[in-house]
Every structure is written in C-alpha cells, then in structure tokens.
Design a protein around this motif. Structure first.
Motif, PDB file in Angstrom:
ATOM      1  N   THR A 123       0.872  -1.301   0.027  1.00  0.00           N
ATOM      2  CA  THR A 123       0.023  -0.041  -0.010  1.00  0.00           C
ATOM      3  C   THR A 123       0.744   1.225   0.069  1.00  0.00           C
ATOM      4  O   THR A 123       0.650   2.061  -0.698  1.00  0.00           O
ATOM      5  CB  THR A 123      -1.169  -0.005   1.159  1.00  0.00           C
ATOM      6  N   ARG A 124       1.795   1.042   0.953  1.00  0.00           N
ATOM      7  CA  ARG A 124       2.724   2.254   0.938  1.00  0.00           C
ATOM      8  C   ARG A 124       3.413   2.618  -0.458  1.00  0.00           C
ATOM      9  O   ARG A 124       3.405   3.843  -0.734  1.00  0.00           O
ATOM     10  CB  ARG A 124       3.829   2.042   2.136  1.00  0.00           C
ATOM     11  N   ILE A 125       4.136   1.632  -0.912  1.00  0.00           N
ATOM     12  CA  ILE A 125       4.764   2.025  -2.208  1.00  0.00           C
ATOM     13  C   ILE A 125       3.730   2.442  -3.235  1.00  0.00           C
ATOM     14  O   ILE A 125       4.005   3.319  -4.288  1.00  0.00           O
ATOM     15  CB  ILE A 125       5.090   0.272  -2.667  1.00  0.00           C
ATOM     16  N   ASN A 126       2.628   1.754  -3.388  1.00  0.00           N
ATOM     17  CA  ASN A 126       1.532   1.941  -4.654  1.00  0.00           C
ATOM     18  C   ASN A 126       0.876   3.472  -4.143  1.00  0.00           C
ATOM     19  O   ASN A 126       0.664   4.258  -5.380  1.00  0.00           O
ATOM     20  CB  ASN A 126       0.395   0.956  -4.618  1.00  0.00           C
ATOM     21  N   VAL A 127       0.762   4.070  -2.905  1.00  0.00           N
ATOM     22  CA  VAL A 127       0.191   5.264  -2.612  1.00  0.00           C
ATOM     23  C   VAL A 127       1.324   6.109  -3.283  1.00  0.00           C
ATOM     24  O   VAL A 127       1.248   7.342  -4.061  1.00  0.00           O
ATOM     25  CB  VAL A 127      -0.059   5.309  -1.313  1.00  0.00           C
ATOM     26  N   LYS A 128       2.616   5.964  -3.012  1.00  0.00           N
ATOM     27  CA  LYS A 128       3.570   6.861  -3.299  1.00  0.00           C
ATOM     28  C   LYS A 128       3.786   7.003  -4.814  1.00  0.00           C
ATOM     29  O   LYS A 128       3.739   8.173  -5.351  1.00  0.00           O
ATOM     30  CB  LYS A 128       4.931   6.374  -2.578  1.00  0.00           C
TER      31      LYS A 128
ATOM     32  N   ALA B 142       1.229   6.225  -6.819  1.00  0.00           N
ATOM     33  CA  ALA B 142       0.102   7.119  -7.431  1.00  0.00           C
ATOM     34  C   ALA B 142       0.058   8.647  -7.407  1.00  0.00           C
ATOM     35  O   ALA B 142      -0.248   9.373  -8.157  1.00  0.00           O
ATOM     36  CB  ALA B 142      -1.250   6.519  -6.791  1.00  0.00           C
ATOM     37  N   LEU B 143       0.589   9.154  -6.040  1.00  0.00           N
ATOM     38  CA  LEU B 143       0.949  10.525  -5.983  1.00  0.00           C
ATOM     39  C   LEU B 143       1.800  11.142  -6.960  1.00  0.00           C
ATOM     40  O   LEU B 143       1.742  12.318  -7.066  1.00  0.00           O
ATOM     41  CB  LEU B 143       1.149  10.657  -4.415  1.00  0.00           C
ATOM     42  N   LYS B 144       2.636  10.398  -7.508  1.00  0.00           N
ATOM     43  CA  LYS B 144       3.584  10.776  -8.426  1.00  0.00           C
ATOM     44  C   LYS B 144       2.904  10.668  -9.949  1.00  0.00           C
ATOM     45  O   LYS B 144       3.663  11.280 -10.959  1.00  0.00           O
ATOM     46  CB  LYS B 144       5.188   9.915  -8.454  1.00  0.00           C
ATOM     47  N   SER B 145       1.871  10.134 -10.132  1.00  0.00           N
ATOM     48  CA  SER B 145       1.274  10.036 -11.423  1.00  0.00           C
ATOM     49  C   SER B 145       0.612  11.436 -11.833  1.00  0.00           C
ATOM     50  O   SER B 145       1.002  12.368 -10.869  1.00  0.00           O
ATOM     51  CB  SER B 145       0.342   8.896 -11.393  1.00  0.00           C
TER      52      SER B 145
ATOM     53  N   ASP C  80      -4.721  14.076 -10.535  1.00  0.00           N
ATOM     54  CA  ASP C  80      -4.916  15.097  -9.509  1.00  0.00           C
ATOM     55  C   ASP C  80      -5.457  14.408  -8.381  1.00  0.00           C
ATOM     56  O   ASP C  80      -5.497  15.019  -7.155  1.00  0.00           O
ATOM     57  CB  ASP C  80      -5.777  16.349 -10.112  1.00  0.00           C
ATOM     58  N   PHE C  81      -6.454  13.583  -8.606  1.00  0.00           N
ATOM     59  CA  PHE C  81      -7.336  12.909  -7.519  1.00  0.00           C
ATOM     60  C   PHE C  81      -7.261  11.547  -7.473  1.00  0.00           C
ATOM     61  O   PHE C  81      -7.477  11.037  -8.657  1.00  0.00           O
ATOM     62  CB  PHE C  81      -8.485  13.523  -7.421  1.00  0.00           C
ATOM     63  N   ILE C  82      -6.877  10.884  -6.673  1.00  0.00           N
ATOM     64  CA  ILE C  82      -6.684   9.235  -6.811  1.00  0.00           C
ATOM     65  C   ILE C  82      -7.883   8.540  -5.684  1.00  0.00           C
ATOM     66  O   ILE C  82      -7.872   8.867  -4.560  1.00  0.00           O
ATOM     67  CB  ILE C  82      -5.197   8.731  -6.479  1.00  0.00           C
ATOM     68  N   ILE C  83      -8.539   7.848  -6.146  1.00  0.00           N
ATOM     69  CA  ILE C  83      -9.574   7.173  -5.530  1.00  0.00           C
ATOM     70  C   ILE C  83      -9.170   5.641  -5.296  1.00  0.00           C
ATOM     71  O   ILE C  83      -8.960   5.027  -6.107  1.00  0.00           O
ATOM     72  CB  ILE C  83     -11.012   7.066  -6.240  1.00  0.00           C
TER      73      ILE C  83
END
Ligand SMILES: Cc1cn([C@H]2C[C@H](O)[C@@H](COP(=O)(O)OP(=O)(O)O)O2)c(=O)[nH]c1=O
Length: 232
Positions: free
Chosen positions: A100-105, A107-110, A113-116
C-alpha cells in the motif's frame, strides 16, 4: 489555484455502495476538470492474490465470483475467521501494508490530480476480530507505515440490505464484518463513516467530506508557503 493532489479510499461491506459512490464522485470531480485515477485495492495492491483466491476455493471449498440476487454464491475466504487463518492473515496483511505504501507513493507521482482507492487496507483489517487486543496492537503497528488518505470513507450499510444486493457471504458474517469496520474506525480515528441511507443522501455526504478535505489541504498549503516565506 493549482489543484492539490488528493487521495481518498472507500471501504465497507459488499453491497454497501462503494462502486456506486466512487462512480458518482469520479463524475463530479471530472466535471470540475480534475484528472481522476481509480485504483482497485485487490487487483493492484494486495499481494499474492492468485494464491489467496485459490486457497479460498480449494481449501475452504468456497465458490468464486460475485453473487447476484438471482444467483447467490457461497464464498469462503474472508468469512473464515479461525485462528490458523488469522495467522496467515497477519503475514499477508503486513505485505499488503508495505505494498500500500509503495503504491500510494507511486500514485501520488502520477499525473492524476485525485486518486480514489476502491477498498484499502482497512478492508483487510476488517476481516479480523477487531475486539482482540492482539489484533488491535497489530493493526496500529501496521498503520504506522500505511499512508492515511485525505478522506478514508467507510460506507455503512444495513447488513440485510447489503446482502440482498450482493448475496455472497452469510448474513452473520456481514453483521460481524460491519461491526469490525465501525470498531476499526473508532480505534484509528480520522475515518469518515457515511451513515447508511438513500444513495443520493450518501452521495451528498461523500462530496461534502471530499470538499472539506480539499479546503483544509489548501489552507495547509497556504500556511506552508507563508512559513517558507518567513524563513527565507
Ligand atoms: C448502496 C446501494 C446499491 N444499490 C445497487 C447498486 C449496485 O447494483 C448494487 C451494489 O452496490 P455497489 O455500489 O456495487 O456496492 P459495493 O461496491 O459496495 O459492493 O446495489 C442500490 O440499488 N441501492 C443502494 O442503496
């Protein structure tokens, strides 16, 4: 104003309305001109999912797939709450937390603007007995490495109504599962429980919280900038 990158997660028992609310929120955000990305927890973040699904099917003789009111299925996976199964979960959920930690980071670099997140690590934790002191300690420890979404939604539901919509698990499990989500929300704090209600009412609540989180984030950025200006 530059949009701030935000991420939210949707959790809740099957049939609580996650897909419905995610679609509605997405539509609204896109109408505001935001780029939205949806990440499905089970498909993109949970680890060893092939083996996990196979085990539910082979070891516990559970059925696969999503039930519909006309064709209910009898799944045996997250509703198996024996101690050996809990031990396996303790290991798997630790891997899920790292993932989760890896994937959130990521996603935030993609460029979204808004990730669900369609489900989150909370939905894994809610498969365990949240009343157990050991489990609570374990969950709190893992939450130290799991990023907290701007809004962590838990969609509450009446277990009977939810089961009527998605008949996959026995009703008693849905009662236990719902309770576990609420206990988890109480224990962790900062979780937004949306009371069960008509879809339109839940949509309004979901939007209200997303909007509020966005405003808070903007205020934080503003004071951040002021802080930097003072230091420089
Ligand atoms: C929440 C909700 C869902 N539904 C319908 C929409 C879907 O076809 C189905 C299941 O809802 P869904 O949004 O798919 O739930 P989840 O993603 O949490 O499993 O039930 C209603 O008719 N009324 C409701 O209040």
């Amino acid at each position: 104003m530059m949009p701030r990158k935000m991420f939210v997660s949707f959790s809740g028992v099957d049939g609580a309305g996650k897909s419905t609310q995610i679609a509605a929120l997405r539509k609204w955000l896109e109408a505001q001109g935001l780029r939205v990305s949806t990440i499905t927890f089970w498909d993109n973040i949970a680890t060893l999912t092939g083996i996990r699904e196979g085990a539910g099917h082979k070891i516990f003789k559970g059925e696969k797939g999503v039930g519909s009111p006309e064709a209910p299925v009898n799944r045996r996976d997250k509703n198996v709450q024996s101690w050996p199964m809990t031990c396996v979960r303790l290991g798997l959920y630790a891997l899920d937390a790292v993932s989760t930690r890896i994937n959130v980071k990521k996603a935030l670099k993609s460029d979204a603007d808004f990730i669900i997140f369609d489900r989150y690590i909370y939905d894994q934790f809610a498969n365990m007995k949240m009343r157990s002191g050991l489990i609570r300690t374990y969950v709190k420890a893992l939450m130290k490495i799991v990023p907290r979404p701007d809004v962590s939604y838990v969609l509450d539901a009446d277990p009977q109504a939810a089961r009527a919509r998605k008949p996959e698990y026995p009703l008693d499990f849905i009662y236990i599962n719902r309770r576990a989500y609420l206990d988890l929300a109480d224990m962790l704090g900062g979780v937004t429980v949306i009371p069960a209600g008509p879809i339109e009412q839940m949509k309004a609540e979901v939007l209200r919280h997303a909007f509020r989180a966005h405003e808070l984030g903007r205020d934080a950025r503003r004071s951040d900038r002021t802080g930097h200006a003072a230091a420089g």
